[in-house]
Design an enzyme around this catalytic site. Sequence first.
Site, PDB file in Angstrom:
ATOM      1  N   ASP A   1       0.859  -1.179   0.000  1.00  6.53           N
ATOM      2  CA  ASP A   1       0.000   0.000   0.000  1.00  6.53           C
ATOM      3  C   ASP A   1       0.898   1.232   0.000  1.00  6.53           C
ATOM      4  OD1 ASP A   1      -2.077  -1.766   0.281  1.00  6.53           O
ATOM      5  OD2 ASP A   1      -2.790  -0.970   2.196  1.00  6.53           O
TER       6      ASP A   1
ATOM      7  N   HIS B   1       4.273  -7.595   0.288  1.00  7.11           N
ATOM      8  CA  HIS B   1       3.815  -8.880  -0.235  1.00  7.11           C
ATOM      9  C   HIS B   1       4.440  -9.173  -1.597  1.00  7.11           C
ATOM     10  CE1 HIS B   1       0.394  -9.575   2.723  1.00  7.11           C
ATOM     11  NE2 HIS B   1       0.873  -8.377   3.059  1.00  7.11           N
TER      12      HIS B   1
ATOM     13  N   SER C   1       8.905   2.510   4.642  1.00  5.19           N
ATOM     14  CA  SER C   1       9.689   3.422   3.852  1.00  5.19           C
ATOM     15  C   SER C   1       9.397   3.175   2.377  1.00  5.19           C
ATOM     16  CB  SER C   1      11.155   3.268   4.181  1.00  5.19           C
ATOM     17  OG  SER C   1      11.959   3.985   3.323  1.00  5.19           O
TER      18      SER C   1
END
EC number: 4.1.1.65
Length: 320
Positions: free
Chosen positions: A90, A147, A254
């Site tokens: 995300d 992921h 980050s």
Amino acid sequence: MLNDLKLSLQYILPKLWLTRLAGWGASKRAGWLTKLVIDLFVKYYKVDMKEAQKPDTAAYRTFNDFFVRPLRDDVRPLNTDPNVLVMPADGVISQLGAIEDDKILQAKGHDYSLEALLAGNYQMAGLFRNGSFATTYLSPRDYHRVHMPCNGILREMIYVPGDLFSVNHLTAQNVPNLFARNERVICLFDTEFGPMAQILVGATIVGSIETVWSGTVTPPREGIIKRWTWPAGDSEGSVALLKGQEMGRFKLGSTVINLFAPGQVKLVDSLQSLSVTKIGQPLATAVEASTAAEPAPLPEEEIRAEHRASPLVDDTQDQG
């Protein structure tokens, strides 16, 4: 003048000391104070706690527990088309596009070296010359687990010590080779789309970088490059991860950089700098795929909240 001061502070401030202090504080159990800090953080950054498995902030004993909170299984649907590679995190797209020989775009008018990003490993760099890349920035409001874009067999991991510059619009425009200077963990995978690198890049106050197969990679920060290798395929001791499976996480911060081999994948046409990303949505397709894939549209409110939280947005301009 203000930007000059901010940039100077990036070089002057004791970034490692600040990072250690932040990591220490984020790991402490402080009862009501921990809950207060989390509540203020959620309010300021407009974190959507309804997506979390534990939406009640009182459920988190430390700030780190909150920061790496798992999401509910239903909130990030995975595109299961075998020709589609999905977004690993995300956040927002910092930059993406073609790798031009050894050059990767850092910001408009600013490139950095592929080989330098890979710690001078010219053999690994050769796998990705003239390939493609995508750089994803995770803002403080985001889910901070990373992921897999596709199925992969882990072949190599390299820890590269480095600086801890903040990642934002100002540093991207003014710190040469920003991502090739910061501390990072390089993960190389064999995939059905050829070799793929997924690189977790640290920054100021990134307390730690972890992977699911090794646990905490950093700290400790010993100032030396470390390298691990794994066998291919079904060999004993191999590490296989599935598309959409968690592979690592940040405790604060980050950036994730993906590198793809030439002639293997095509990045989704609609993606550009500052596009909002959600895990499981299309990032790229196999070059031979007959149909295009597009990410699901997001509510304007979500896009605005993500842009407000992202330091990649130039806050000297009106963002509407």
